[in-house]
Motif scaffolding. Structure first.
Motif, PDB file in Angstrom:
ATOM      1  N   VAL A   3       0.829  -1.201   0.000  1.00  0.00           N
ATOM      2  CA  VAL A   3       0.000   0.000   0.000  1.00  0.00           C
ATOM      3  C   VAL A   3       0.872   1.263   0.000  1.00  0.00           C
ATOM      4  O   VAL A   3       1.870   1.339   0.708  1.00  0.00           O
ATOM      5  N   LEU A   4       0.466   2.229  -0.811  1.00  0.00           N
ATOM      6  CA  LEU A   4       1.048   3.565  -0.787  1.00  0.00           C
ATOM      7  C   LEU A   4      -0.103   4.543  -0.567  1.00  0.00           C
ATOM      8  O   LEU A   4      -1.067   4.552  -1.335  1.00  0.00           O
ATOM      9  N   THR A   5      -0.027   5.353   0.498  1.00  0.00           N
ATOM     10  CA  THR A   5      -1.083   6.333   0.761  1.00  0.00           C
ATOM     11  C   THR A   5      -0.572   7.732   0.460  1.00  0.00           C
ATOM     12  O   THR A   5       0.580   8.063   0.749  1.00  0.00           O
ATOM     13  N   CYS A   6      -1.446   8.556  -0.121  1.00  0.00           N
ATOM     14  CA  CYS A   6      -1.112   9.939  -0.458  1.00  0.00           C
ATOM     15  C   CYS A   6      -2.264  10.852  -0.061  1.00  0.00           C
ATOM     16  O   CYS A   6      -3.430  10.475  -0.213  1.00  0.00           O
ATOM     17  N   PRO A   7      -1.956  12.063   0.414  1.00  0.00           N
ATOM     18  CA  PRO A   7      -3.014  12.962   0.860  1.00  0.00           C
ATOM     19  C   PRO A   7      -3.658  13.780  -0.250  1.00  0.00           C
ATOM     20  O   PRO A   7      -4.697  14.410  -0.028  1.00  0.00           O
TER      21      PRO A   7
END
Length: 224
Positions: A31-35
């Protein structure tokens, strides 16, 4: 496929990002999370996601705009998240490039089921064999060969080579490699990358370092 599938999450709500990050990792995804869209676009190339979960309402570029830009990759499965349940909004999202749509609050198990369904459809059309120079990688069987001769790699060597094969010509930093191959929470020494690169070169008969090239001060890349 879920053990290796990479999921990009773009949402300006930290609580949603944390929930999806923890839940999807628990289910075996990377998983890669970005705002926001800007951060996602800056990192999507190196992360190379199989699926993206995108919030519609975000500051700056909204989810509809981001979805259209990510749709340049026809194999990316895109799920839109929104608090708005108007039919016109769902139609707008689907016509803009999204593959699926979920209304907040959503059931996490339903989200995971939709990810699996979407990835199965994509997998049917996705090539699992890659070739670069003398190296051939069959991702379905996890077999690697050099000029037709089989090569035995460890699990991490395989994932490292796979990451390089998916990004030919791109310089990948040690940090990117650590995060992608060992996980975003890895806190070890980046000399680990050098050790595995060296071992991989030996096994691929890359004594001249022409296949896996060192770009001093930046990282490594596969070929020119």
């Amino acid at each position: 496929m879920n053990a290796k599938a990479r999921i990009l999450v773009v949402d300006d709500e930290e609580s949603i990002r944390d929930l999806l990050d923890m839940g999807l990792r628990h289910r075996g995804f990377e998983v890669l999370t970005c705002p926001d869209a800007e951060t996602a676009l800056a990192q999507v190339g190196s992360f190379d996601p199989h699926a993206a979960i995108i919030d519609v309402m975000m500051p700056g570029e909204d989810g509809f705009q981001l979805s259209r830009r990510l749709r340049q990759n026809p194999d990316l499965y895109i799920i839109m998240l929104t608090a708005r349940d108007a039919v016109s909004d769902r139609v707008h999202g689907l016509e803009g490039g999204a593959d699926d749509y979920l209304i907040k609050p959503f059931d996490f198990d339903e989200l995971v089921a939709r990810i699996h369904a979407g990835l199965r459809r994509i997998r049917k059309h996705e090539s699992t064999t890659w070739q670069f120079g003398p190296v051939t990688m069959d991702d379905a069987s996890h077999r690697v060969s050099v000029e037709g001769n089989p090569v035995n790699l460890t699990a991490k060597e395989y994932e490292l080579l796979r990451y390089l094969m998916l990004n030919p010509g791109h310089v990948l930093s040690k940090t990117q490699i650590l995060q992608h191959v060992w996980g975003y929470d890895y806190l070890g020494d980046d000399n680990l990358v050098e050790v595995h690169i060296s071992s991989l070169r030996d096994k691929l008969n890359d004594k001249q370092k022409a296949l896996i090239q060192t770009v001093r001060g930046f990282g490594y890349r596969l070929g020119d």
